[in-house]
Design an enzyme around this catalytic site. Structure first.
Site, PDB file in Angstrom:
ATOM      1  N   ILE A 255       0.832  -1.202   0.000  1.00  0.00           N
ATOM      2  CA  ILE A 255       0.000   0.000   0.000  1.00  0.00           C
ATOM      3  C   ILE A 255       0.866   1.250   0.000  1.00  0.00           C
ATOM      4  O   ILE A 255       0.416   2.313  -0.413  1.00  0.00           O
ATOM      5  CB  ILE A 255      -0.984   0.022   1.192  1.00  0.00           C
ATOM      6  CG1 ILE A 255      -0.253   0.130   2.533  1.00  0.00           C
ATOM      7  CG2 ILE A 255      -1.908  -1.176   1.169  1.00  0.00           C
ATOM      8  CD1 ILE A 255      -1.188   0.415   3.706  1.00  0.00           C
ATOM      9  N   ASP A 256       2.126   1.138   0.451  1.00  0.00           N
ATOM     10  CA  ASP A 256       3.010   2.306   0.511  1.00  0.00           C
ATOM     11  C   ASP A 256       3.538   2.717  -0.859  1.00  0.00           C
ATOM     12  O   ASP A 256       4.061   3.826  -1.020  1.00  0.00           O
ATOM     13  CB  ASP A 256       4.203   2.024   1.433  1.00  0.00           C
ATOM     14  CG  ASP A 256       3.795   1.909   2.893  1.00  0.00           C
ATOM     15  OD1 ASP A 256       2.662   2.316   3.224  1.00  0.00           O
ATOM     16  OD2 ASP A 256       4.595   1.408   3.690  1.00  0.00           O
TER      17      ASP A 256
END
Length: 360
Positions: free
Chosen positions: A141-142
């Site tokens: 998700i980063d």
């Protein structure tokens, strides 16, 4: 790589939306196009460590409904480095040989590993040690895996954070408050920056750009002078204090995790500006739920491309998205290039151009 083959697939590291869509795409391509057998390995490399091994045969009817399912049906873990695996007595043991043996006991011709940079580094080391044929698919998700513009899970996380800002906007305006949204981002500020722009934030703080409380308070006061008595602020969990200290929280098992920068900032902003502040920590909500259409599309493209790389005999490669197409790159080069926010990049320039305060 002709004839019927047997390939493995595993998900490693933190979960995110879109992992099951990748599994679905891999099975569809491998079974329909090549008539291969696909073995799902449960709980990442721990499934290969167990005896008997924790695996499941995957076929199209079994995965066909997974497109919109969050998480990973194979399970995952972000603990227990196999080269220094924690044992019940507290010692660390190298159990990599057991995992390597698991690959060969299953008779795998290749394995697809879905993970972030840390997982990719471990899987590549195992592949080199055990002579595995490995293909990687980036997920985080980063969005901080090098060499790819997109990783599985990022777009969904941004959508969720943006929706949170949309909802906080009305409460902020109704009560004349400064609403602070703390989002995930272990080392990079991609979620905070993208969601902040998309969600109309007035202040965005990311670890790549230093900030001062005074600049933030100036922005709040500037808005007050224009008759806008509220402020939306989004901050990445990895943002440090003004003196450079990380804010962490101790978990029940003694593990320290990032979190708390939102409350730290709320206290100082309230003192500096006199504004009433409230904090929302989004946490793991960003990881869960139905994957966005873009994450589903990316998952489909990555899954098909990974299987095709195996068919072409191209290993030690990671599929990436570059310039609107799939490109494969050596895993080694991908994990060497850590992708943080460029302080002079397009999205930072866009934020500044919109008058968003970045704290500097």
């Amino acid at each position: 790589m002709g004839g019927q083959r047997r390939i493995g697939i595993l998900t490693s590291g933190g979960d995110c939306a879109g992992l099951n869509a990748v599994i679905r795409a891999v099975v569809h391509r491998a079974v329909s196009a090549y008539d291969w057998e696909v073995i799902g390995i449960c709980r990442a490399t721990q499934g290969l460590m167990q005896r008997p091994m924790d695996v499941v045969i995957l076929d199209i009817p079994q995965v066909d409904s997974l497109l919109t399912v969050g998480g990973t049906v194979l399970g995952t873990t972000n603990k227990g480095n196999p080269f220094a695996f924690p044992m019940p007595d507290g010692t660390l043991v190298d159990r990599s040989a057991e995992i390597v043996a698991g690959y060969h006991l299953l008779g795998l011709d290749a394995i697809i590993g879905i993970g972030g940079d840390g997982s990719m580094a471990i899987l590549r080391r195992l592949a080199q040690q055990g002579n595995w044929n490995l293909v990687g698919i980036p997920k985080t998700i980063d969005n901080d895996v090098g060499a790819t513009e997109r990783a599985i899970g990022f777009d969904t996380a941004v959508n969720i954070a943006t929706e949170a800002l949309d909802r906080l906007h009305f409460t902020a305006a109704s009560h004349s408050r400064v609403m602070i949204l703390e989002v995930m981002g272990r080392d990079a500020g991609h979620i905070a920056l993208s969601a902040g722009i998309a969600g109309g934030a007035d202040v965005i703080l990311i670890p790549e750009i230093p900030y001062s409380i005074e600049k933030i308070c100036e922005k709040i006061e500037e808005r007050q002078q224009r008759g806008q008595n509220f402020c939306l602020m989004v901050v990445a969990e990895a943002v440090r204090t003004e003196t450079g200290e990380s804010i962490t929280q101790v978990q029940c098992q003694g593990e320290q995790r990032l979190g708390g920068i939102g409350h730290y900032l709320a206290d100082r902003i309230s003192t500096c500006s006199g504004a009433e502040t409230r904090v929302t920590v989004l946490g793991h909500i960003q990881r869960g739920g139905i994957p966005s259409p873009l994450d589903r599309l990316t998952a489909a493209a990555f899954g098909v491309a990974a299987v095709d790389l195996i068919a072409e005999g191209k290993f030690d490669q990671m599929v990436t998205w570059q310039n609107r197409q799939i490109v494969s790159v050596p895993i080694e080069s991908a994990i060497q290039q850590y992708s943080t926010v460029d302080p002079n990049g397009t999205w930072v320039k866009t934020a500044r151009g919109l008058g968003i305060c970045l704290g500097s």
